[in-house]
Design a protein around this motif. Structure first.
Motif, PDB file in Angstrom:
ATOM      1  N   ALA A  76       0.903  -1.115   0.031  1.00 45.92           N
ATOM      2  CA  ALA A  76       0.098   0.101  -0.103  1.00 45.92           C
ATOM      3  C   ALA A  76       0.893   1.196   0.018  1.00 45.92           C
ATOM      4  O   ALA A  76       1.876   1.254   0.749  1.00 45.92           O
ATOM      5  CB  ALA A  76      -0.897  -0.044   1.078  1.00 45.92           C
ATOM      6  N   THR A  77       0.505   2.293  -0.896  1.00 45.15           N
ATOM      7  CA  THR A  77       1.351   3.519  -0.812  1.00 45.15           C
ATOM      8  C   THR A  77       0.234   4.611  -0.656  1.00 45.15           C
ATOM      9  O   THR A  77      -0.700   4.715  -1.351  1.00 45.15           O
ATOM     10  CB  THR A  77       1.962   3.747  -2.296  1.00 45.15           C
ATOM     11  OG1 THR A  77       2.714   2.536  -2.309  1.00 45.15           O
ATOM     12  CG2 THR A  77       2.926   4.977  -2.210  1.00 45.15           C
ATOM     13  N   LEU A  78       0.496   5.407   0.439  1.00 47.07           N
ATOM     14  CA  LEU A  78      -0.152   6.438   0.670  1.00 47.07           C
ATOM     15  C   LEU A  78       0.820   7.659   0.388  1.00 47.07           C
ATOM     16  O   LEU A  78       1.785   7.912   1.141  1.00 47.07           O
ATOM     17  CB  LEU A  78      -0.603   6.796   2.277  1.00 47.07           C
ATOM     18  CG  LEU A  78      -1.264   8.042   2.547  1.00 47.07           C
ATOM     19  CD1 LEU A  78      -2.495   8.275   1.962  1.00 47.07           C
ATOM     20  CD2 LEU A  78      -1.306   7.980   4.122  1.00 47.07           C
ATOM     21  N   THR A  79       0.383   8.595  -0.517  1.00 46.31           N
ATOM     22  CA  THR A  79       1.244   9.728  -0.871  1.00 46.31           C
ATOM     23  C   THR A  79       0.529  11.299  -0.236  1.00 46.31           C
ATOM     24  O   THR A  79      -0.853  11.084  -0.631  1.00 46.31           O
ATOM     25  CB  THR A  79       1.289  10.046  -2.282  1.00 46.31           C
ATOM     26  OG1 THR A  79       1.952   8.904  -2.682  1.00 46.31           O
ATOM     27  CG2 THR A  79       2.217  11.111  -2.528  1.00 46.31           C
ATOM     28  N   PHE A  80       0.850  11.818   0.730  1.00 46.96           N
ATOM     29  CA  PHE A  80       0.320  12.916   1.488  1.00 46.96           C
ATOM     30  C   PHE A  80       1.327  13.902   1.211  1.00 46.96           C
ATOM     31  O   PHE A  80       2.333  13.927   2.120  1.00 46.96           O
ATOM     32  CB  PHE A  80      -0.320  12.423   2.750  1.00 46.96           C
ATOM     33  CG  PHE A  80      -0.966  13.653   3.496  1.00 46.96           C
ATOM     34  CD1 PHE A  80      -2.375  13.986   2.775  1.00 46.96           C
ATOM     35  CD2 PHE A  80      -0.711  14.134   4.437  1.00 46.96           C
ATOM     36  CE1 PHE A  80      -3.008  14.840   3.431  1.00 46.96           C
ATOM     37  CE2 PHE A  80      -1.382  15.384   5.005  1.00 46.96           C
ATOM     38  CZ  PHE A  80      -2.745  15.509   4.281  1.00 46.96           C
ATOM     39  N   GLY A  81       0.947  15.117   0.764  1.00 46.88           N
ATOM     40  CA  GLY A  81       1.878  16.175   0.906  1.00 46.88           C
ATOM     41  C   GLY A  81       3.033  16.146  -0.200  1.00 46.88           C
ATOM     42  O   GLY A  81       4.189  16.681   0.151  1.00 46.88           O
ATOM     43  N   GLY A  82       2.869  15.221  -0.939  1.00 48.54           N
ATOM     44  CA  GLY A  82       4.057  15.078  -2.006  1.00 48.54           C
ATOM     45  C   GLY A  82       4.963  13.942  -1.302  1.00 48.54           C
ATOM     46  O   GLY A  82       6.057  13.674  -2.031  1.00 48.54           O
ATOM     47  N   ILE A  83       4.596  13.344  -0.177  1.00 55.68           N
ATOM     48  CA  ILE A  83       5.467  12.479   0.719  1.00 55.68           C
ATOM     49  C   ILE A  83       5.000  10.960   0.356  1.00 55.68           C
ATOM     50  O   ILE A  83       4.020  10.811   1.083  1.00 55.68           O
ATOM     51  CB  ILE A  83       5.851  12.853   1.834  1.00 55.68           C
ATOM     52  CG1 ILE A  83       6.659  14.112   2.074  1.00 55.68           C
ATOM     53  CG2 ILE A  83       6.878  11.499   2.564  1.00 55.68           C
ATOM     54  CD1 ILE A  83       6.758  14.661   3.409  1.00 55.68           C
TER      55      ILE A  83
END
Length: 148
Positions: A76-83
């Motif tokens: 799983a990959t969560l990208t939040f605020g470009g991170i």
């Protein structure tokens, strides 16, 4: 010397042939089967337990994708605020409940409903830092996933 080389050759040949046989086929868990594939979140809302008017829309500045394998492994990959934050683990499902067991971290259990075979609603308890004070607050996460 020839005798030893023939013995070594026989062992190598036997190992090569046995390796070619492969592992026995493991049947796919029927409950897991509808989840197999890659899913993208279209909605991720986190609502504070203490104040239900506090809602964070994680899709506003991010994205989420999860890939579930036949083995029950997931990435799983969560990208939040470009991170980007990537998690690996095992998934199990049954009786309307999905549990993600990350390799590092605590299991997360949520309820799920298939709206269609390729569209899924997921909801469960979580924690989130609503006021950015460094303390995670109890919350509920609601997500909608679409299968690629």
């Amino acid at each position: 010397m020839r005798r030893n080389s023939r013995s070594a050759l026989g062992i190598i040949l036997a190992l090569t042939l046995s390796a070619g046989c492969g592992d026995p086929v493991v049947p796919i868990d029927e409950a897991l089967e509808p989840f197999i594939g890659t899913w993208d979140a279209e909605v991720i809302l986190v609502t504070s337990d203490a104040d239900t008017t506090q809602v964070a829309d994680l899709m506003e500045n991010g994205s989420f994708a999860i890939n579930v394998q036949e083995s029950g492994s997931y990435t799983a990959t969560l990208t939040f605020g470009g991170i980007p934050l990537t998690e690996f683990g095992q998934v199990s499902v049954g009786n309307g409940v999905i549990t993600l067991r990350p390799d590092m971290g605590q299991p997360a259990t949520s309820t799920y409903v298939f709206v269609t075979p390729s569209y899924l609603e997921v909801e469960g308890p979580t924690e989130f830092d609503f006021n950015l004070d460094g303390t995670l607050d109890p919350a509920v996460i609601y997500m909608e996933w679409r299968k690629r």
